[in-house]
Design a protein around this motif. Structure first.
Motif, PDB file in Angstrom:
ATOM      1  N   ALA A 265       0.845  -1.190   0.000  1.00  0.00           N
ATOM      2  CA  ALA A 265       0.000   0.000   0.000  1.00  0.00           C
ATOM      3  C   ALA A 265       0.885   1.247   0.000  1.00  0.00           C
ATOM      4  O   ALA A 265       1.871   1.310   0.746  1.00  0.00           O
ATOM      5  CB  ALA A 265      -0.912  -0.002   1.225  1.00  0.00           C
ATOM      6  N   GLU A 267       0.515   4.142   1.192  1.00  0.00           N
ATOM      7  CA  GLU A 267       0.597   4.860   2.465  1.00  0.00           C
ATOM      8  C   GLU A 267       1.386   4.090   3.521  1.00  0.00           C
ATOM      9  O   GLU A 267       1.625   4.603   4.622  1.00  0.00           O
ATOM     10  CB  GLU A 267      -0.814   5.171   2.992  1.00  0.00           C
ATOM     11  CG  GLU A 267      -1.659   3.944   3.344  1.00  0.00           C
ATOM     12  CD  GLU A 267      -2.457   3.424   2.155  1.00  0.00           C
ATOM     13  OE1 GLU A 267      -2.020   3.668   1.006  1.00  0.00           O
ATOM     14  OE2 GLU A 267      -3.493   2.788   2.374  1.00  0.00           O
ATOM     15  N   ALA A 268       1.806   2.866   3.203  1.00  0.00           N
ATOM     16  CA  ALA A 268       2.561   2.054   4.174  1.00  0.00           C
ATOM     17  C   ALA A 268       3.944   1.686   3.658  1.00  0.00           C
ATOM     18  O   ALA A 268       4.599   0.815   4.210  1.00  0.00           O
ATOM     19  CB  ALA A 268       1.777   0.787   4.507  1.00  0.00           C
ATOM     20  N   ASN A 269       4.412   2.363   2.613  1.00  0.00           N
ATOM     21  CA  ASN A 269       5.666   1.962   1.970  1.00  0.00           C
ATOM     22  C   ASN A 269       6.909   2.441   2.706  1.00  0.00           C
ATOM     23  O   ASN A 269       7.993   1.940   2.478  1.00  0.00           O
ATOM     24  CB  ASN A 269       5.710   2.479   0.525  1.00  0.00           C
ATOM     25  CG  ASN A 269       6.862   1.907  -0.259  1.00  0.00           C
ATOM     26  OD1 ASN A 269       7.187   0.729  -0.139  1.00  0.00           O
ATOM     27  ND2 ASN A 269       7.513   2.734  -1.053  1.00  0.00           N
ATOM     28  N   ARG A 304       2.150  -8.847   1.979  1.00  0.00           N
ATOM     29  CA  ARG A 304       1.244  -7.695   1.968  1.00  0.00           C
ATOM     30  C   ARG A 304       1.730  -6.669   2.983  1.00  0.00           C
ATOM     31  O   ARG A 304       1.974  -7.004   4.149  1.00  0.00           O
ATOM     32  CB  ARG A 304      -0.192  -8.127   2.305  1.00  0.00           C
ATOM     33  CG  ARG A 304      -0.819  -9.050   1.273  1.00  0.00           C
ATOM     34  CD  ARG A 304      -2.324  -9.166   1.477  1.00  0.00           C
ATOM     35  NE  ARG A 304      -2.654  -9.886   2.700  1.00  0.00           N
ATOM     36  CZ  ARG A 304      -2.955 -11.179   2.762  1.00  0.00           C
ATOM     37  NH1 ARG A 304      -2.941 -11.908   1.645  1.00  0.00           N
ATOM     38  NH2 ARG A 304      -3.239 -11.765   3.898  1.00  0.00           N
ATOM     39  N   SER A 306       0.649  -3.082   4.711  1.00  0.00           N
ATOM     40  CA  SER A 306      -0.525  -2.223   4.886  1.00  0.00           C
ATOM     41  C   SER A 306      -0.372  -1.436   6.197  1.00  0.00           C
ATOM     42  O   SER A 306       0.454  -1.772   7.042  1.00  0.00           O
ATOM     43  CB  SER A 306      -1.800  -3.074   4.928  1.00  0.00           C
ATOM     44  OG  SER A 306      -1.720  -4.037   5.966  1.00  0.00           O
ATOM     45  N   PRO A 307      -1.179  -0.385   6.380  1.00  0.00           N
ATOM     46  CA  PRO A 307      -1.147   0.320   7.659  1.00  0.00           C
ATOM     47  C   PRO A 307      -1.591  -0.615   8.790  1.00  0.00           C
ATOM     48  O   PRO A 307      -2.494  -1.428   8.621  1.00  0.00           O
ATOM     49  CB  PRO A 307      -2.146   1.466   7.454  1.00  0.00           C
ATOM     50  CG  PRO A 307      -2.263   1.612   5.969  1.00  0.00           C
ATOM     51  CD  PRO A 307      -2.081   0.244   5.407  1.00  0.00           C
ATOM     52  N   VAL A 314       3.412   0.258  10.492  1.00  0.00           N
ATOM     53  CA  VAL A 314       2.980  -0.449   9.290  1.00  0.00           C
ATOM     54  C   VAL A 314       3.067  -1.946   9.581  1.00  0.00           C
ATOM     55  O   VAL A 314       3.833  -2.374  10.450  1.00  0.00           O
ATOM     56  CB  VAL A 314       3.844  -0.095   8.064  1.00  0.00           C
ATOM     57  CG1 VAL A 314       3.753   1.381   7.756  1.00  0.00           C
ATOM     58  CG2 VAL A 314       5.296  -0.515   8.260  1.00  0.00           C
ATOM     59  N   ARG A 376       2.591 -12.030  10.765  1.00  0.00           N
ATOM     60  CA  ARG A 376       2.439 -10.580  10.655  1.00  0.00           C
ATOM     61  C   ARG A 376       3.343  -9.899  11.663  1.00  0.00           C
ATOM     62  O   ARG A 376       3.329 -10.238  12.844  1.00  0.00           O
ATOM     63  CB  ARG A 376       0.983 -10.183  10.909  1.00  0.00           C
ATOM     64  CG  ARG A 376       0.003 -10.743   9.877  1.00  0.00           C
ATOM     65  CD  ARG A 376      -1.431 -10.484  10.282  1.00  0.00           C
ATOM     66  NE  ARG A 376      -2.374 -11.029   9.306  1.00  0.00           N
ATOM     67  CZ  ARG A 376      -3.671 -11.178   9.516  1.00  0.00           C
ATOM     68  NH1 ARG A 376      -4.196 -10.819  10.687  1.00  0.00           N
ATOM     69  NH2 ARG A 376      -4.448 -11.681   8.572  1.00  0.00           N
TER      70      ARG A 376
END
Length: 388
Positions: A265, A267-269, A304, A306-307, A314, A376
């Motif tokens: 994503a 916004e989470a890079n 994956r 993501s925020p 993140v 995760r």
């Protein structure tokens, strides 16, 4: 009578020749790979713009010159032999096949190229077209990949400082305490006049020796691991970091055919991380997933990014569609020496946990809704206000 002005009136065959020449020149100016045309003697007849940029010569300098001027070492000597042998025998050693040779630029530097040669017969004569691609960048990338892999292998040993300390304290405490107790009891028994105490004493010393051997086995398992200093955190872009990690997991032939996809994503890079350490976590998780799916025809892995629920972080998820984890394994999976592999030491996930927690994040294993397992872990988000 034609209305075309005389200045533009040319015979049809001349017009065709002009069109072909212009077309050929456009090819020489636009073909992305270096392109050189030679006759059967190896004399250069055409030299593309990409060839000029690659070798540092102008077309005017090269046309009419022998093509082996662009080669180095044995390849310079052997090139004429290859062409002559082909014309005599029809045996193709280079023509129609790709080959890596060493070339030389105008400034004298040598570099590897991928050389492909095609042929065209015009009457009793041959024309040869060479397409040349510079392999310097590719070889540099391969060398960089090897260096990164070597660094990561080295780091996997160095990153065990926290795990080793806690593991040694926990695992050695029991046998060493037992040794101390047995020896202390044996010392007290030495003063006893009872003749039967001799057998008790022998048994106590035997138990002390057994526990000492057990402690030695634990140390032998850990002796190839050493400690590492603090985490070198800095702002990083996760997309290239994770892409490199995926590439490193595929250096082993038995893993190369398992597809690994990545979704990041925007916004989470950006995150705050030690790149080498985070790559080691991802590599460990991907390889564990691959090992769990050995022989599985539809095996696949997805990364994956993501925020996280906490907006300051993140989340990176490594998910597979393998057999999943049993509740018993899931409960102890991050403990040192807990492993499902016959040849494993059970330290990989414990090291991953140590690294993630050193970054201020958390890691957990959950069952994937589609089947399989997701690991995760979180990293602090790069907000642009980082100060070391």
């Amino acid at each position: 009578m034609s209305d075309t002005p005389k200045a533009f009136q040319v015979p049809l065959n001349q017009l065709d020749a002009t069109a072909h020449q212009l077309h050929f020149e456009s090819i020489l100016n636009s073909v992305p790979d270096a392109m050189i045309v030679t006759d059967e003697s190896g004399t250069m007849l055409a030299f593309s713009r990409a060839a000029e940029q690659l070798f540092g010569y102008s077309a005017a300098e090269m046309i009419g010159q022998p093509v082996n001027l662009l080669m180095a070492g044995r390849d310079r000597t052997n090139h004429g032999n290859y062409i002559g042998n082909y014309l005599r025998t029809g045996n193709r050693q280079i023509i129609g096949k790709g080959r890596v040779v060493i070339a030389a630029r105008a400034d004298g530097t040598v570099f590897p190229i991928d050389l492909k040669i095609g042929e065209a017969r015009i009457g009793d004569h041959f024309l040869f077209t060479a397409f040349i691609r510079d392999l310097s960048e590719q070889q540099s990338a391969e060398l960089r990949m090897q260096e990164m892999q070597s660094e990561l292998v080295h780091f996997s040993r160095l990153s065990a400082v926290g795990t080793m300390a806690s593991a040694l304290a926990h695992e050695l405490n029991q046998p060493l305490t037992a040794v101390a107790n047995y020896l202390e009891a044996s010392r007290d028994l030495l003063d006893s006049p009872d003749p039967e105490i001799k057998e008790v004493l022998r048994g106590a010393l035997a138990e002390a020796a057994t526990q000492a051997v057990r402690a030695g086995e634990i140390v032998r398992k850990l002796r190839s691991y050493v400690s590492r200093g603090e985490v070198d955190v800095r702002p990083v872009s996760l997309s290239p970091l994770l892409a490199d990690a995926i590439a490193l997991t595929k250096t082993s032939r038995d893993r190369a055919d398992i597809p690994v996809s990545i979704v990041v994503a925007d916004e989470a890079n950006r995150a705050l991380a030690d790149p080498i350490q985070v790559q080691q976590v991802v590599i460990n998780l991907i390889r564990n997933a691959m090992d769990a799916m050995v022989g599985q025809a539809d095996a696949r892995i997805e990364l994956r990014v993501s925020p996280a629920e906490d907006t300051d972080y993140v989340q990176i998820a490594v998910c597979d569609n393998g057999p999943g984890l049993s509740p018993e394994i899931k409960e102890s999976i991050f403990k040192p020496f807990a492993t499902t592999k016959s040849q494993g030491m059970g330290l990989g996930l414990s090291i991953c946990q140590t690294i993630v927690e050193a970054h201020g994040g958390t890691i957990r294993a959950v069952s994937s809704p589609e089947g399989g397992t997701c690991f995760r872990f979180t990293l602090r988000r790069d907000t642009g206000n980082f100060t070391p």
